[in-house]
Design a protein around this motif. Structure first.
Motif, PDB file in Angstrom:
ATOM      1  N   ASP A  81       0.817  -1.218   0.000  1.00 47.88           N
ATOM      2  CA  ASP A  81       0.000   0.000   0.000  1.00 47.88           C
ATOM      3  C   ASP A  81       0.853   1.271   0.000  1.00 47.88           C
ATOM      4  N   ARG A  82       0.501   2.165  -0.894  1.00 45.01           N
ATOM      5  CA  ARG A  82       1.161   3.473  -0.993  1.00 45.01           C
ATOM      6  C   ARG A  82       0.115   4.539  -0.700  1.00 45.01           C
ATOM      7  N   PHE A  83       0.560   5.623  -0.096  1.00 45.15           N
ATOM      8  CA  PHE A  83      -0.328   6.716   0.271  1.00 45.15           C
ATOM      9  C   PHE A  83       0.131   7.996  -0.391  1.00 45.15           C
ATOM     10  N   ASP A  84      -0.625   9.056  -0.200  1.00 45.10           N
ATOM     11  CA  ASP A  84      -0.303  10.343  -0.809  1.00 45.10           C
ATOM     12  C   ASP A  84       1.007  10.881  -0.240  1.00 45.10           C
ATOM     13  N   LYS A  85       1.661  11.749  -1.007  1.00 47.65           N
ATOM     14  CA  LYS A  85       2.893  12.386  -0.550  1.00 47.65           C
ATOM     15  C   LYS A  85       2.617  13.200   0.713  1.00 47.65           C
ATOM     16  N   ILE A  86       3.585  13.151   1.629  1.00 46.38           N
ATOM     17  CA  ILE A  86       3.446  13.873   2.895  1.00 46.38           C
ATOM     18  C   ILE A  86       4.773  14.538   3.258  1.00 46.38           C
ATOM     19  N   ASP A  87       4.712  15.400   4.257  1.00 40.67           N
ATOM     20  CA  ASP A  87       5.908  15.891   4.928  1.00 40.67           C
ATOM     21  C   ASP A  87       6.086  15.049   6.186  1.00 40.67           C
ATOM     22  N   VAL A  88       7.336  14.729   6.516  1.00 36.29           N
ATOM     23  CA  VAL A  88       7.602  13.946   7.715  1.00 36.29           C
ATOM     24  C   VAL A  88       8.268  14.785   8.810  1.00 36.29           C
ATOM     25  N   ASN A  89       8.760  15.966   8.447  1.00 39.19           N
ATOM     26  CA  ASN A  89       9.388  16.893   9.385  1.00 39.19           C
ATOM     27  C   ASN A  89       8.764  18.269   9.230  1.00 39.19           C
TER      28      ASN A  89
END
Length: 160
Positions: free
Chosen positions: A91-99
C-alpha cells in the motif's frame, strides 16, 4: 493510549484511510522517494512484503519530497515508477511531509514514540518504523538499514 490505529491518512486518490484497517497486523511504515540513492530498497521492501504478507504483515509507503527534492513527481507518476520499475504491490499513500510544521500527524507520533539516535527528526528517505499487532511502535531503522536486515524483527512480531 494512542496507537497508529488512531490516525487517518490520505490514499493515492486523496481519500481518507483509517489505519484501523490494519489492526492486528505487523506494519513497516516507510517514507520513500523515487530519485534517492536508497530507492533500490523498494526491491527489498517488496521481497519482505511477498514473504510475510500472508502471515499478517503490511508495508505502508509514504512518498516524501523533503529530502533534496528526490520525490518531485505527483503521486500518479510515483505509483507508475514504483509499480513498473520495482514491481511494488504494498500500500502506498499520498505524498506527505515527515518533518517541520506541516509534518503529517502520523509521523509526529512515530517520531515521538521512537526518536532516532540524534533526535526525533527523520534524517532521510527510507527511514522505517516497525509497528506490532497492537499498533505500538517498536522499532526505528535509518535509511542505511536494508529491508532484509529487518526480517528477524518482523518474524518475531508475527510469532507473538
Amino acid at each position: 493510549m494512542t496507537t497508529v490505529y488512531d490516525f487517518t491518512v490520505k490514499d493515492t486518490k486523496g481519500e481518507d484511510v483509517s489505519l484501523e484497517k490494519y489492526k492486528g497486523k505487523v506494519l513497516l511504515i516507510v517514507n520513500t522517494a523515487t530519485k534517492c540513492g536508497f530507492t533500490p530498497q523498494y526491491d527489498g521492501l517488496e521481497d519482505l512484503y511477498k514473504k510475510y504478507k500472508d502471515q499478517g504483515f503490511e508495508i505502508l509507503d509514504f512518498p516524501c519530497n523533503q529530502f533534496a527534492n528526490q520525490a518531485p513527481e505527483d503521486i500518479s507518476e510515483i505509483n507508475g515508477i514504483c509499480e513498473m520499475k520495482f514491481g511494488t504491490s504494498f500500500d502506498r499513500f499520498d505524498k506527505i511531509d515527515v518533518n517541520g510544521d506541516n509534518a503529517d500527524p502520523l509521523y509526529v507520533y512515530l517520531k515521538e514514540e521512537k526518536p532516532g539516535k540524534t533526535g526525533k527528526a527523520i534524517k532521510w528517505n527510507f527511514t522505517k518504523f516497525l509497528v506490532d499487532k497492537n499498533g505500538q511502535v517498536v522499532g526505528r531503522y535509518g535509511s542505511t538499514k536494508k529491508p532484509e536486515n529487518i526480517a528477524k524483527d518482523i518474524e518475531k512480531l508475527l510469532a507473538e
